[in-house]
Design an enzyme around this catalytic site. Structure first.
Site, mmCIF file in Angstrom:
data_model
loop_
_atom_site.group_PDB
_atom_site.id
_atom_site.type_symbol
_atom_site.label_atom_id
_atom_site.label_comp_id
_atom_site.label_asym_id
_atom_site.label_seq_id
_atom_site.Cartn_x
_atom_site.Cartn_y
_atom_site.Cartn_z
ATOM 1 C CG ASP A 109 -2.244 0.719 1.115
ATOM 2 O OD1 ASP A 109 -2.265 1.876 0.412
ATOM 3 O OD2 ASP A 109 -3.334 0.111 1.178
ATOM 4 C CG HIS A 144 -0.789 1.323 -3.215
ATOM 5 N ND1 HIS A 144 -2.094 0.941 -3.178
ATOM 6 C CD2 HIS A 144 -0.466 0.150 -3.730
ATOM 7 C CE1 HIS A 144 -2.457 -0.270 -3.290
ATOM 8 N NE2 HIS A 144 -1.337 -0.752 -3.953
#
Ligand SMILES: *[C@@H]1O[C@H](CO)[C@@H](O)[C@H](O)[C@H]1NC(C)=O
Ligand SMILES: *[C@@H]1O[C@H](CO)[C@@H](O)[C@H](O)[C@H]1NC(C)=O
Ligand SMILES: *[C@@H]1O[C@H](CO)[C@@H](O)[C@H](O)[C@H]1NC(C)=O
Ligand SMILES: *[C@@H]1O[C@H](CO)[C@@H](O)[C@H](O)[C@H]1NC(C)=O
Ligand SMILES: *[C@@H]1O[C@H](CO)[C@@H](O)[C@H](O)[C@H]1NC(C)=O
Ligand SMILES: *[C@@H]1O[C@H](CO)[C@@H](O)[C@H](O)[C@H]1NC(C)=O
Ligand SMILES: *[C@@H]1O[C@H](CO)[C@@H](O)[C@H](O)[C@H]1NC(C)=O
Ligand SMILES: *[C@@H]1O[C@H](CO)[C@@H](O)[C@H](O)[C@H]1NC(C)=O
Ligand SMILES: CC(=O)N[C@H]1CO[C@H](CO)[C@@H](O)[C@@H]1O
Length: 406
Positions: free
Chosen positions: A219, A242
């Site tokens: 993430d 991310h």
């Protein structure tokens, strides 16, 4: 003379150290006879006891976990302590695979209300996250994810250095209501497809520095939430992951404004996104996000390298919701170079309800070699100041909508 002097000094220091580890009452070694922890065994109780003794010490002291692998069912390191304290971890601490075996709640290792703590050593906090990743259903349920590896709440004047966080079940490091805390030379690792394993998340905190830290996870490498001020991220490498983001502002009704964020000299490699600011539509409060600067960033095959998205809405349809009331201003993207994995390399989509003000785009040099279209950029409800950009990156499509009728 000088060399001889240094030699003597070194000799003196090493003798002092050897002496310390045997007799010094300021060292609380979990494997000492007093606490009785042994590699391979569960140190939950020994560690809690060593912490309590160290925390009660009237002068600076430290808790030491020597090398070896230990099981830990949870730790709540609570202050205030009587003096500065250090937690030095050389070994590997392993979380139980199932959160139901934890002694703690939503947290594996937590630090609360501690001033002047140093977490150090070459050790590893292994969250053993594979099980909850496979069951993650956060898109459907709110109470979904597993425990956070390392949680810092109300921690002040502190440093976390050298340690590694591995395979957290949820966020690796969660920072909440902290002031003046530095993370340096920290290593954070989880597979690129692991769910919700943000590297370092910062919420409602002031004076947080992250430097010389490698983050590869499933993430955001670094996510910065509402109420954060004076946050500096330098010399961080990110990927997989991310990207680095100012998180999803404007979702809840207890949010505070955010200001003073600097992300400088970072490298992102093969990440899903680059540097982002995201806000939800239909925000309950009119907060602000300002003084945010991204500078000297290298992008290597990064999807969506530069993003402001005030229509962020990953879970449900938001088409008919009122525009975000979060006001974004004084933002710069400067000297950002490298390769984009998507044709839309720059997207600045601001709210029709509160346009972005004072956005600067300077020296952005990105390339796209993929098959899906040609390099381009999109701007909505913003008139950025632009210099040193080829036209494909300089708001190739640009629309400013009238504010909504109320
Ligand atoms: C450590 O101190 C806390 C707070 O006083 C207490 O609740 C806990 O039982 C202590 N743990 C150990 C192992 O001594
Ligand atoms: C854990 O959290 C839940 C919900 O927030 C709470 O009801 C419960 O009392 C907590 N348990 C402990 C041990 O703190
Ligand atoms: C999500 O997963 C948890 C734990 O596996 C389960 O208890 C819960 O019912 C699930 N929720 C939904 C909406 O699927
Ligand atoms: C942190 O350190 C500063 C001095 O550097 C001191 O003024 C302040 O009181 C400390 N904060 C806390 C919460 O102890
Ligand atoms: C944070 O650090 C600054 C200076 O570096 C100091 O003035 C301030 O008191 C510190 N704040 C707290 C709450 O410790
Ligand atoms: C964080 O870095 C900034 C800029 O380099 C510096 O001014 C500040 O004192 C640092 N804060 C801490 C807590 O080290
Ligand atoms: C990054 O690290 C290098 C090498 O340690 C150092 O020279 C440089 O000043 C750092 N840059 C920033 C922006 O902190
Ligand atoms: C934005 O920058 C301008 C000029 O530097 C300054 O006057 C203004 O107060 C800043 N706005 C915010 C919200 O920080
Ligand atoms: C100019 C500068 O600060 N360069 C540094 C950026 O960060 C990397 C590590 O990520 C260093 O190696 C560079 O020296």
């Amino acid at each position: 003379m000088c060399v001889l002097g240094m030699f003597l000094l070194l000799l003196l220091t090493s003798t002092t150290k050897a002496h310390e580890s045997e007799h010094d009452s300021s060292v609380f070694d979990v494997t000492s006879a007093e606490y009785g922890a042994k590699p391979g065994s569960d140190i939950t109780f020994a560690l809690a006891k060593a912490w309590n003794d160290s925390c009660a010490s009237p002068s600076a002291s430290k808790v030491v976990v020597p090398s070896g692998t230990y099981k830990l069912r949870g730790a709540s390191f609570r202050g205030p302590c009587k003096a500065p304290i250090e937690l030095q971890v050389h070994g590997t601490l392993q979380a139980p695979e199932k959160d139901s075996e934890l002694t703690t709640n939503e947290t594996w290792v937590g630090f609360e209300h501690v001033d002047m703590i140093t977490v150090s050593g070459s050790g590893t906090f292994d969250g053993q996250g594979a099980l909850p990743w496979s069951r993650n259903n956060c898109s459907k349920s709110k109470n979904c994810a597993g425990s956070v590896n390392l949680r810092f709440s109300f921690v002040t004047n502190s440093t976390i250095q050298d340690v590694s966080s591995l395979n957290s079940k949820n966020f690796h490091i969660h920072v909440f209501r902290c002031i003046n805390v530095t993370f340096q030379h920290v290593h954070i690792t989880a597979p690129g497809d692991s769910k919700n394993t943000n590297g370092i998340h910062i919420g409602k905190s002031t004076g947080i520095n992250i430097t010389h830290t490698n983050i590869g996870t499933g993430d955001d490498c670094v996510s910065i939430g509402d109420g954060s001020n004076q946050i500096t991220v330098t010399n961080v490498t990110c990927g997989p992951g991310h990207g680095i983001s100012i998180e999803s502002l404007g979702r809840y009704n207890n949010e505070e404004s955010l200001a003073g964020i600097r992300v400088k000299n970072c490298t992102l490699t093969n990440t899903q996104n680059g540097v982002r600011i995201k806000t939800w539509p239909n925000s309950p409060l009119a907060t602000t996000a300002s003084d945010i600067h991204f500078e000297d960033i290298i992008m290597v095959n990064v999807g969506n390298p530069i993003v402001i998205d005030q229509l962020y809405c990953p879970y449900k349809k938001c088409d008919n919701l009122p525009p975000s009331k979060v006001k974004i201003s004084n933002v710069s993207f400067k000297n950002i170079k490298g390769s984009s994995a998507t044709a839309l390399a720059l997207k600045i989509v601001c709210s029709s309800g509160s346009r972005c003000e004072n956005v600067e785009l300077t020296d952005i040099d990105l390339t796209y070699n993929g098959a899906k279209g040609t390099l381009t950029s999109q701007c909505l409800n913003v008139k950025p100041t632009i210099s040193g950009l080829i036209s494909a990156l300089a708001c190739a499509t640009s629309i400013v909508m009238p504010p909504p009728l109320i």
